[in-house]
Design a protein around this motif. Structure first.
Motif, PDB file in Angstrom:
ATOM      1  N   ILE A   1     -37.582  15.312  52.218  1.00 52.59           N
ATOM      2  CA  ILE A   1     -35.824  14.799  51.140  1.00 52.59           C
ATOM      3  C   ILE A   1     -35.237  15.781  52.267  1.00 52.59           C
ATOM      4  N   ARG A   2     -35.474  16.791  52.289  1.00 53.20           N
ATOM      5  CA  ARG A   2     -34.091  17.771  52.820  1.00 53.20           C
ATOM      6  C   ARG A   2     -34.437  17.750  54.925  1.00 53.20           C
ATOM      7  N   MET A   3     -35.275  17.790  55.170  1.00 52.93           N
ATOM      8  CA  MET A   3     -35.595  17.508  56.157  1.00 52.93           C
ATOM      9  C   MET A   3     -34.830  16.261  56.722  1.00 52.93           C
TER      10      MET A   3
ATOM     11  N   LEU B   1     -29.877  12.490  58.384  1.00 54.33           N
ATOM     12  CA  LEU B   1     -28.841  11.394  58.343  1.00 54.33           C
ATOM     13  C   LEU B   1     -27.562  12.196  58.810  1.00 54.33           C
ATOM     14  N   GLY B   2     -27.467  13.253  57.870  1.00 53.08           N
ATOM     15  CA  GLY B   2     -26.483  13.635  58.886  1.00 53.08           C
ATOM     16  C   GLY B   2     -25.953  14.039  59.595  1.00 53.08           C
ATOM     17  N   GLN B   3     -26.742  13.999  61.116  1.00 56.34           N
ATOM     18  CA  GLN B   3     -26.720  13.912  62.454  1.00 56.34           C
ATOM     19  C   GLN B   3     -26.661  12.643  62.627  1.00 56.34           C
ATOM     20  N   MET B   4     -27.240  11.458  62.109  1.00 63.03           N
ATOM     21  CA  MET B   4     -27.022  10.191  61.871  1.00 63.03           C
ATOM     22  C   MET B   4     -25.590   9.715  62.152  1.00 63.03           C
TER      23      MET B   4
ATOM     24  N   THR C   1     -25.597  -8.860  56.841  1.00 66.80           N
ATOM     25  CA  THR C   1     -26.413  -7.438  57.042  1.00 66.80           C
ATOM     26  C   THR C   1     -26.658  -6.754  58.107  1.00 66.80           C
ATOM     27  N   GLU C   2     -26.488  -5.030  58.239  1.00 68.16           N
ATOM     28  CA  GLU C   2     -26.895  -4.137  59.960  1.00 68.16           C
ATOM     29  C   GLU C   2     -28.495  -3.150  58.857  1.00 68.16           C
ATOM     30  N   VAL C   3     -29.262  -3.455  59.792  1.00 70.20           N
ATOM     31  CA  VAL C   3     -30.501  -2.722  58.831  1.00 70.20           C
ATOM     32  C   VAL C   3     -30.395  -1.385  59.809  1.00 70.20           C
ATOM     33  N   TYR C   4     -30.435   0.102  59.313  1.00 69.80           N
ATOM     34  CA  TYR C   4     -30.347   0.777  60.012  1.00 69.80           C
ATOM     35  C   TYR C   4     -31.965   1.538  59.468  1.00 69.80           C
ATOM     36  N   SER C   5     -32.476   2.525  60.510  1.00 66.48           N
ATOM     37  CA  SER C   5     -33.976   3.164  59.924  1.00 66.48           C
ATOM     38  C   SER C   5     -34.105   4.345  60.201  1.00 66.48           C
ATOM     39  N   LEU C   6     -33.818   5.207  58.992  1.00 65.62           N
ATOM     40  CA  LEU C   6     -34.372   6.630  58.955  1.00 65.62           C
ATOM     41  C   LEU C   6     -35.989   6.646  58.639  1.00 65.62           C
ATOM     42  N   THR C   7     -36.582   7.376  59.880  1.00 66.33           N
ATOM     43  CA  THR C   7     -37.769   7.826  59.324  1.00 66.33           C
ATOM     44  C   THR C   7     -38.026   9.237  59.624  1.00 66.33           C
TER      45      THR C   7
END
Length: 280
Positions: A110-112, A117-120, A270-276
């Motif tokens: 989660i921290r990673m 997400l901060g970079q994004m 909607t605009e869908v963004y993905s974060l994995t």
């Protein structure tokens, strides 16, 4: 200092380390890193971060032939970003958490992802600024977080949905609403054993809208964003969470359902963004 002297010094430090100060990933007795729960500095230094993605669409750290294929032109999500490259070490970390139920890995992952997400957010801020958006509209932030659902079969096997845990952790850290917008309508089996084309085919009709995931009043209360086309169109930015991005077929299938459902249920784009967590 010679290699032998360094080894002796480290051995003495290990002996003197507090009994409970054991690295989650390597098992060594070393001082833990504050930013990354449960791991030592040596393991933290080995994390294969994706700080500057080579492919600006899927977030891969190096050239991406998948995003040059014809079929990707109609994808339903804006882009994907991932925290790390899916190296052998990262594969083992995920296996410990996802398949072996090692719950202490949850906070680390989660921290990673929070770091990613901060970079994004900073990357998207720069994109809006470069596109000439007004200063008041430059701050990019998701309006809503959701996650890739798992089938009932998979949930019974593991006892939890790893993507949901990651999403809820991010929601708490970034004070964002998390909603279960999707359900699994078909059990697709293990994706890791399938070819790229088999993954794409298996994801078709694999997901459906969760009618209990979001109420109309919840949508009305969300802070609407401004889309990347510079038009003043009211849209909801959805951040879709999963553990690993391989071909993008799972993310795309989910994004298609989300786009269609928000238009049908709420008359909202909607605009869908993905974060994995990882990009294979």
């Amino acid at each position: 200092m010679s290699a032998l002297s360094s080894a002796i010094t480290q051995f003495i430090r290990d002996l003197l380390a507090p009994p409970g100060d054991i690295c989650l990933t390597c098992g060594g007795k070393r001082r833990m890193v504050r930013n990354w729960p449960g791991i030592c500095q040596r393991c933290a230094d080995g994390i294969p971060w994706i700080n500057r993605p080579r492919c600006l669409y899927c977030g891969r750290a190096f050239g991406c032939p998948d995003c040059l294929r014809m079929e990707v032109r109609d994808r339903a999500f804006i882009l994907n970003r991932s925290a790390v490259q899916y190296s052998d070490v990262m594969r083992e970390w995920l296996a410990q958490y996802k398949y072996r139920g090692h719950e202490r890995y949850a906070q680390l992952l989660i921290r990673m992802m929070s770091h990613a997400l901060g970079q994004m957010e900073r990357e998207m801020d720069a994109l809006y600024s470069g596109a000439g958006q007004p200063a008041s509209k430059m701050r990019w932030k998701p309006d809503l977080i959701t996650f890739v659902p798992v089938s009932t079969t998979r949930l019974m096997e593991r006892g939890f949905n790893q993507a949901q845990v990651l999403a809820e952790g991010l929601g708490q850290l970034h004070r964002l609403t998390v909603a279960p917008l999707l359900v699994r309508s078909a059990h697709t089996g293990k994706q890791s054993f399938k070819t790229r084309q088999e993954r794409i085919e298996s994801m078709r009709n694999a997901f459906a809208w969760n009618p209990e995931g979001l109420a109309f009043q919840d949508v009305a209360g969300l802070n609407m964003g401004i889309n990347t086309s510079q038009h003043l169109e009211r849209v909801i930015r959805i951040l879709l969470i999963d553990d690993i991005y391989t071909t993008g077929s799972t993310i795309n299938a989910c994004a298609e359902v989300l786009q269609q459902a928000f238009i049908r249920q709420f008359s909202v784009h909607t605009e869908v963004y993905s974060l994995t967590w990882a990009r294979s």
